[in-house]
Design a protein around this motif. Structure first.
Motif, PDB file in Angstrom:
ATOM      1  N   SER A 215      31.934  27.789 -49.931  1.00  0.00           N
ATOM      2  CA  SER A 215      32.667  28.355 -49.902  1.00  0.00           C
ATOM      3  C   SER A 215      33.121  29.966 -50.267  1.00  0.00           C
ATOM      4  O   SER A 215      32.964  30.760 -49.748  1.00  0.00           O
ATOM      5  CB  SER A 215      34.050  27.564 -49.626  1.00  0.00           C
ATOM      6  OG  SER A 215      33.781  26.498 -48.397  1.00  0.00           O
ATOM      7  N   PHE A 216      33.064  30.062 -51.377  1.00  0.00           N
ATOM      8  CA  PHE A 216      33.791  30.411 -52.510  1.00  0.00           C
ATOM      9  C   PHE A 216      32.476  32.056 -52.502  1.00  0.00           C
ATOM     10  O   PHE A 216      32.386  33.280 -52.914  1.00  0.00           O
ATOM     11  CB  PHE A 216      34.276  30.234 -54.048  1.00  0.00           C
ATOM     12  CG  PHE A 216      34.228  31.319 -55.394  1.00  0.00           C
ATOM     13  CD1 PHE A 216      35.051  31.928 -54.810  1.00  0.00           C
ATOM     14  CD2 PHE A 216      32.799  31.747 -56.461  1.00  0.00           C
ATOM     15  CE1 PHE A 216      35.472  32.977 -55.709  1.00  0.00           C
ATOM     16  CE2 PHE A 216      33.261  33.171 -56.636  1.00  0.00           C
ATOM     17  CZ  PHE A 216      34.172  33.296 -56.693  1.00  0.00           C
TER      18      PHE A 216
ATOM     19  N   PHE B  31      37.765  28.571 -48.217  1.00  0.00           N
ATOM     20  CA  PHE B  31      37.835  27.676 -49.447  1.00  0.00           C
ATOM     21  C   PHE B  31      39.349  26.278 -49.329  1.00  0.00           C
ATOM     22  O   PHE B  31      39.158  25.878 -50.208  1.00  0.00           O
ATOM     23  CB  PHE B  31      37.840  29.028 -50.419  1.00  0.00           C
ATOM     24  CG  PHE B  31      38.174  28.433 -51.419  1.00  0.00           C
ATOM     25  CD1 PHE B  31      37.099  27.695 -52.156  1.00  0.00           C
ATOM     26  CD2 PHE B  31      38.598  28.260 -52.516  1.00  0.00           C
ATOM     27  CE1 PHE B  31      36.981  28.015 -53.913  1.00  0.00           C
ATOM     28  CE2 PHE B  31      39.291  28.544 -54.117  1.00  0.00           C
ATOM     29  CZ  PHE B  31      38.016  27.848 -54.405  1.00  0.00           C
TER      30      PHE B  31
ATOM     31  N   ARG C 170      33.094  23.718 -52.341  1.00  0.00           N
ATOM     32  CA  ARG C 170      33.960  25.338 -52.293  1.00  0.00           C
ATOM     33  C   ARG C 170      32.913  25.995 -53.054  1.00  0.00           C
ATOM     34  O   ARG C 170      33.178  26.901 -52.036  1.00  0.00           O
ATOM     35  CB  ARG C 170      35.066  24.511 -53.521  1.00  0.00           C
ATOM     36  CG  ARG C 170      36.633  23.553 -52.463  1.00  0.00           C
ATOM     37  CD  ARG C 170      37.738  23.689 -53.808  1.00  0.00           C
ATOM     38  NE  ARG C 170      37.870  23.195 -55.010  1.00  0.00           N
ATOM     39  CZ  ARG C 170      38.137  23.317 -55.699  1.00  0.00           C
ATOM     40  NH1 ARG C 170      39.298  23.488 -55.941  1.00  0.00           N
ATOM     41  NH2 ARG C 170      37.585  22.451 -56.722  1.00  0.00           N
TER      42      ARG C 170
ATOM     43  N   TRP D 223      36.155  32.857 -44.890  1.00  0.00           N
ATOM     44  CA  TRP D 223      36.045  32.012 -45.957  1.00  0.00           C
ATOM     45  C   TRP D 223      36.839  32.056 -47.317  1.00  0.00           C
ATOM     46  O   TRP D 223      36.713  30.671 -47.475  1.00  0.00           O
ATOM     47  CB  TRP D 223      34.710  33.024 -46.750  1.00  0.00           C
ATOM     48  CG  TRP D 223      33.202  32.827 -45.513  1.00  0.00           C
ATOM     49  CD1 TRP D 223      32.479  33.141 -44.926  1.00  0.00           C
ATOM     50  CD2 TRP D 223      32.353  31.226 -45.252  1.00  0.00           C
ATOM     51  NE1 TRP D 223      31.750  32.676 -44.907  1.00  0.00           N
ATOM     52  CE2 TRP D 223      31.343  31.811 -44.957  1.00  0.00           C
ATOM     53  CE3 TRP D 223      33.372  29.451 -46.199  1.00  0.00           C
ATOM     54  CZ2 TRP D 223      31.038  30.679 -44.358  1.00  0.00           C
ATOM     55  CZ3 TRP D 223      31.914  28.431 -45.134  1.00  0.00           C
ATOM     56  CH2 TRP D 223      31.104  29.282 -44.853  1.00  0.00           C
TER      57      TRP D 223
END
Length: 324
Positions: free
Chosen positions: A217-218, A288, A214, A284
């Motif tokens: 993704s962030f 996430f 994650r 994205w």
């Protein structure tokens, strides 16, 4: 491997390429000339100063003593080819006038340079092609000073005149100064948008092989969002300054034969870059959220497994204590 990361990476690649094209369009003669920010049609510049020849037998007269010689020479060079053919006077003037006074028929502004040239087959042909003569050296935060360019060409031209001789409005350059200020900011914003889009491409490659992260993704969402905002603000500025500059130039320049046109193709490029980076940022966010949901599901399953295992151990111990 996280295959879903390919979509936002593709969006970032498209935005990166478009950003580079917007920076370098027109950097050499013939390279994406149609993708200009603004173009000026000067093929009939000064047409209002040609002596009146529509009355049979009348002799040309000068409007001021300071440009009397200009009138005489211009009338001789231009109207001699159109005398007796009044229906074609506009076409002839458009094709010959710019050459007679020593300027080009059009000037186009790109983000980092200026190109100039003539129309093919002629200036009045619908959908005429742009025949590029020269382009200036590319310069970051290039300032469009058409007044100086025209003055220089007029002074070395056949008639050796200047813009004051053809009543050039000073308000035109004032309007272009606002355009230049806006394009300075646009250059910086495009640079930010391109740089962050490039970083987003690299970060997307990392996301392909770090499945379920994650944090990745962030980080990708942050890069995509920053690139999106940079392209968005730059596109808004370009749209606004284009509209304002063309309005000012046409308002004060049409009477002396200057016409401004917005670069529609350039606007298309810049707004497409905004759209693709918006899609990347949204992708994205989805990645996430999916990653967070999957991790929550895994945690629940592990907790349930451990709880069930403890319950079984507790039941077995209770049975042993009861002698079963």
């Amino acid at each position: 491997m996280r295959i879903s990361a390919l979509f936002p990476m593709a969006c970032a690649i498209v935005a990166f390429i478009l950003g580079m094209l917007m920076l370098f369009a027109g950097h050499k003669p013939g390279f994406m000339e149609d993708y200009h920010i603004l173009t000026l049609n000067t093929s009939t510049l000064g047409h209002n100063l040609i002596p009146n020849t529509t009355t049979s037998g009348s002799s040309p007269t000068s409007t001021s003593s300071s440009i009397g010689s200009f009138f005489s020479s211009l009338a001789h060079n231009v109207t001699s080819t159109i005398e007796g053919d009044l229906d074609g006077i506009i076409d002839d003037v458009a094709d010959k006038l710019a050459k007679e006074i020593g300027i080009k028929q059009w000037y186009s502004l790109h983000l980092m340079d200026l190109c100039e040239g003539t129309y093919t087959p002629n200036a009045t042909e619908k959908g005429a092609n742009l025949n590029v003569s020269t382009c200036s050296n590319q310069t970051a935060m290039y300032h469009f000073d058409i007044t100086s360019v025209l003055n220089q060409e007029l002074e070395v031209g056949p008639l050796h005149i200047n813009l004051s001789d053809i009543d050039w409005p000073s308000d035109i350059q004032k309007g272009l100064n606002d355009l230049n200020a806006g394009l300075d900011a646009t250059f910086v914003l495009y640079a930010i948008g391109i740089a962050t889009a490039g970083c987003a491409i690299i970060a997307s490659l990392a996301a392909l092989f770090l499945n379920g992260s994650r944090l990745i993704s962030f980080g990708n969402w942050g890069l995509a969002t920053l690139s999106f905002l940079a392209f968005l603000v730059a596109s808004i500025i370009v749209t606004v300054v284009q509209k304002k500059a063309t309005h000012v130039i046409n308002k004060y320049g049409n009477e002396i034969g200057v016409y401004a046109y917005k670069g529609v193709k350039y606007l298309t490029l810049t707004w497409v870059s905004v759209a693709v980076m918006a899609l990347a940022a949204i992708a994205w966010v989805v990645e996430f959220c999916i990653g967070k949901r999957n991790r929550g599901r895994e945690y629940t399953e592990k907790t349930s497994h451990r709880t069930g295992w403890r319950h079984r151990r507790s039941d077995e111990a209770q049975l042993r204590r009861s002698g079963v």
